[in-house]
Design a protein around this motif. Structure first.
Motif, PDB file in Angstrom:
ATOM      1  N   SER A 196      55.960 -32.795  28.557  1.00 33.29           N
ATOM      2  CA  SER A 196      55.618 -34.001  29.236  1.00 33.29           C
ATOM      3  C   SER A 196      55.388 -33.439  30.820  1.00 33.29           C
ATOM      4  O   SER A 196      54.366 -34.103  31.379  1.00 33.29           O
ATOM      5  N   VAL A 197      55.975 -32.628  31.244  1.00 33.26           N
ATOM      6  CA  VAL A 197      55.995 -32.040  32.774  1.00 33.26           C
ATOM      7  C   VAL A 197      54.279 -31.401  32.828  1.00 33.26           C
ATOM      8  O   VAL A 197      53.593 -31.703  33.636  1.00 33.26           O
ATOM      9  N   THR A 198      54.080 -30.440  32.063  1.00 32.06           N
ATOM     10  CA  THR A 198      53.074 -29.629  31.923  1.00 32.06           C
ATOM     11  C   THR A 198      51.800 -30.437  31.563  1.00 32.06           C
ATOM     12  O   THR A 198      50.549 -30.142  32.072  1.00 32.06           O
ATOM     13  N   PHE A 199      51.885 -31.409  30.728  1.00 28.54           N
ATOM     14  CA  PHE A 199      50.850 -32.274  30.262  1.00 28.54           C
ATOM     15  C   PHE A 199      50.438 -33.257  31.334  1.00 28.54           C
ATOM     16  O   PHE A 199      49.285 -33.387  31.497  1.00 28.54           O
ATOM     17  N   MET A 200      51.397 -33.717  32.234  1.00 27.18           N
ATOM     18  CA  MET A 200      50.791 -34.373  33.239  1.00 27.18           C
ATOM     19  C   MET A 200      50.374 -33.649  34.219  1.00 27.18           C
ATOM     20  O   MET A 200      49.231 -33.890  35.023  1.00 27.18           O
ATOM     21  N   LEU A 201      50.851 -32.506  34.733  1.00 29.50           N
ATOM     22  CA  LEU A 201      50.300 -31.428  35.497  1.00 29.50           C
ATOM     23  C   LEU A 201      48.923 -31.050  35.608  1.00 29.50           C
ATOM     24  O   LEU A 201      47.819 -30.985  36.086  1.00 29.50           O
ATOM     25  N   ALA A 202      48.395 -30.665  33.962  1.00 27.01           N
ATOM     26  CA  ALA A 202      47.462 -30.176  33.630  1.00 27.01           C
ATOM     27  C   ALA A 202      46.197 -31.234  33.545  1.00 27.01           C
ATOM     28  O   ALA A 202      45.043 -31.014  34.071  1.00 27.01           O
ATOM     29  N   ALA A 203      46.673 -32.462  33.247  1.00 23.83           N
ATOM     30  CA  ALA A 203      45.856 -33.503  32.933  1.00 23.83           C
ATOM     31  C   ALA A 203      45.424 -34.172  34.220  1.00 23.83           C
ATOM     32  O   ALA A 203      44.337 -34.517  34.359  1.00 23.83           O
ATOM     33  N   LEU A 204      46.338 -33.974  35.326  1.00 20.88           N
ATOM     34  CA  LEU A 204      46.000 -34.446  36.699  1.00 20.88           C
ATOM     35  C   LEU A 204      45.466 -33.283  37.393  1.00 20.88           C
ATOM     36  O   LEU A 204      45.103 -33.554  38.678  1.00 20.88           O
ATOM     37  N   GLY A 205      45.059 -32.367  37.077  1.00 16.15           N
ATOM     38  CA  GLY A 205      44.142 -31.270  37.616  1.00 16.15           C
ATOM     39  C   GLY A 205      45.230 -30.478  38.785  1.00 16.15           C
ATOM     40  O   GLY A 205      44.518 -29.667  39.365  1.00 16.15           O
ATOM     41  N   LEU A 206      46.400 -30.452  38.335  1.00 17.95           N
ATOM     42  CA  LEU A 206      47.310 -29.746  39.344  1.00 17.95           C
ATOM     43  C   LEU A 206      47.566 -28.370  38.820  1.00 17.95           C
ATOM     44  O   LEU A 206      48.262 -27.452  39.560  1.00 17.95           O
TER      45      LEU A 206
END
Length: 352
Positions: A196-206
């Motif tokens: 969940s952590v890396t999914f959000m960070l990657a999808a939000l371009g971070l």
């Protein structure tokens, strides 16, 4: 609009019977020359715009809005793949509070790809949101309710896990190697938190990690987690399902359980990058997109928990009533999953 370059070229050339576009566009793609790719799109801008506008439409009160291209197409890159960036401006007959957006880009009938998903984020008419469009749900209204919008992303997340054989095999490896309910609960929770952590960070371009790194590690994670159980069977035989120490507390684990949990968490971080890459979103941080991504993630988790709820009790009963049979079943499953993981790892590293 961000559209995969080579797919746009072959689709637009085929639809417009424009062979020069195909020749120039594919030659530029094969050489990796971004300047030549942009030049090919510029030289055949009418054919490209016609293809896109015929298949991606905006209407207001049933009347078509007219698209016009603003500037020339530029070339970007996502996970090593060139994308054409088009800026289009739709002029509508009148100002209204509701618009309908419809996408039929890259349909199955063209024969180039199947199951195209178009992710739309919008801020229009004082409304903002996001939508996932495909052949089953080709359009949305900016007046749609929040639960309609989120329902689309929930189903998209559920479908993604069900059609992602590598993630399902990883989950089966977790189930086969879990000796007690506490282990599969903690392993699933650890995996969920990590991805969940890396999914959000990657999808939000971070966070950005190339797919050439992510995909082989995902394959390797499948082989390692499945092989962990096989190693336990080889080392302890019929006692592979026994806890090495009697821990305290309902969710206590022995040393092997805690090590396995840490490994699962680390691999979960990588799987989250894979989820984001498969969804194809790489946008700047926004609350609108964040909520849609959360619902997408919930869809993944519901399917994951459903698989655990169905498979683990059956395995638990088998282990209780026929320990040797349970050991053989989990061993065979783990061996098969491990072999598949190793095959995928070699293929993804070699690029074959």
């Amino acid at each position: 609009m961000e559209l995969e370059y080579d797919l746009l070229v072959v689709s637009a050339a085929d639809a417009g019977d424009d062979d020069p576009l195909f020749q120039a566009g594919t030659a530029a793609f094969e050489t990796g020359d971004t300047a030549a790719q942009a030049a090919a799109l510029k030289g055949h801008a009418p054919a490209v715009l016609r293809y896109v506008s015929d298949r991606f439409a905006v209407t207001s009160r049933g009347a078509d809005c007219r698209p016009a291209q603003v500037g020339d197409a530029t070339i970007g890159e996502r996970e090593g793949v060139p994308y054409a960036d088009l800026l289009l401006d739709w002029t509508c007959p009148e100002r209204v509070d509701e618009h309908v957006v419809r996408s039929g880009l890259f349909p199955d009938g063209e024969g180039y790809v199947k199951g195209t998903k178009t992710i739309v984020t919008y801020e229009i008419d004082g409304r903002s949101g996001s939508a996932a469009l495909d052949a089953a749900n080709p359009s949305f209204s900016t007046a749609q309710t929040w639960y309609e919008r989120f329902g689309e992303f929930f189903l998209l997340g559920a479908e993604h896990l069900l059609t992602g054989i590598d993630h399902i095999l990883f989950l089966l490896a977790l189930i086969a190697g879990s000796r007690r309910l506490r282990e599969i609960v903690l392993a699933a929770t650890s995996f969920t938190l990590a991805h969940s952590v890396t999914f959000m960070l990657a999808a939000l371009g971070l966070v950005e990690v190339p797919a050439v790194i992510v995909e082989p590690i995902i394959a390797l994670s499948i082989a390692v987690v499945a092989g962990w159980h096989l190693w336990g069977i080889w080392r302890r035989g019929e006692h592979a399902a026994d806890l090495e120490t009697a821990g305290r507390g309902h969710f206590s684990l022995d040393r092997a359980g805690w090590i396995r949990l840490g490994v699962v968490f680390c691999f979960g971080l990588v799987h989250g990058l894979g989820f984001a890459g498969a969804l194809g979103i790489d946008e700047a941080w926004s609350w609108t997109l964040l909520w849609s991504l959360l619902v997408f993630n919930v869809g993944i988790e519901v399917v994951q928990l459903t698989i655990i709820a169905v498979v683990f009790p059956l395995l638990f009963v088998l282990r209780r009533r026929a320990p040797k049979a349970g050991l053989w079943v989990t061993g065979v499953v783990s061996a098969g999953v491990s072999i598949m993981g190793l095959i995928w790892f070699v293929q993804r590293v070699s690029g074959s």
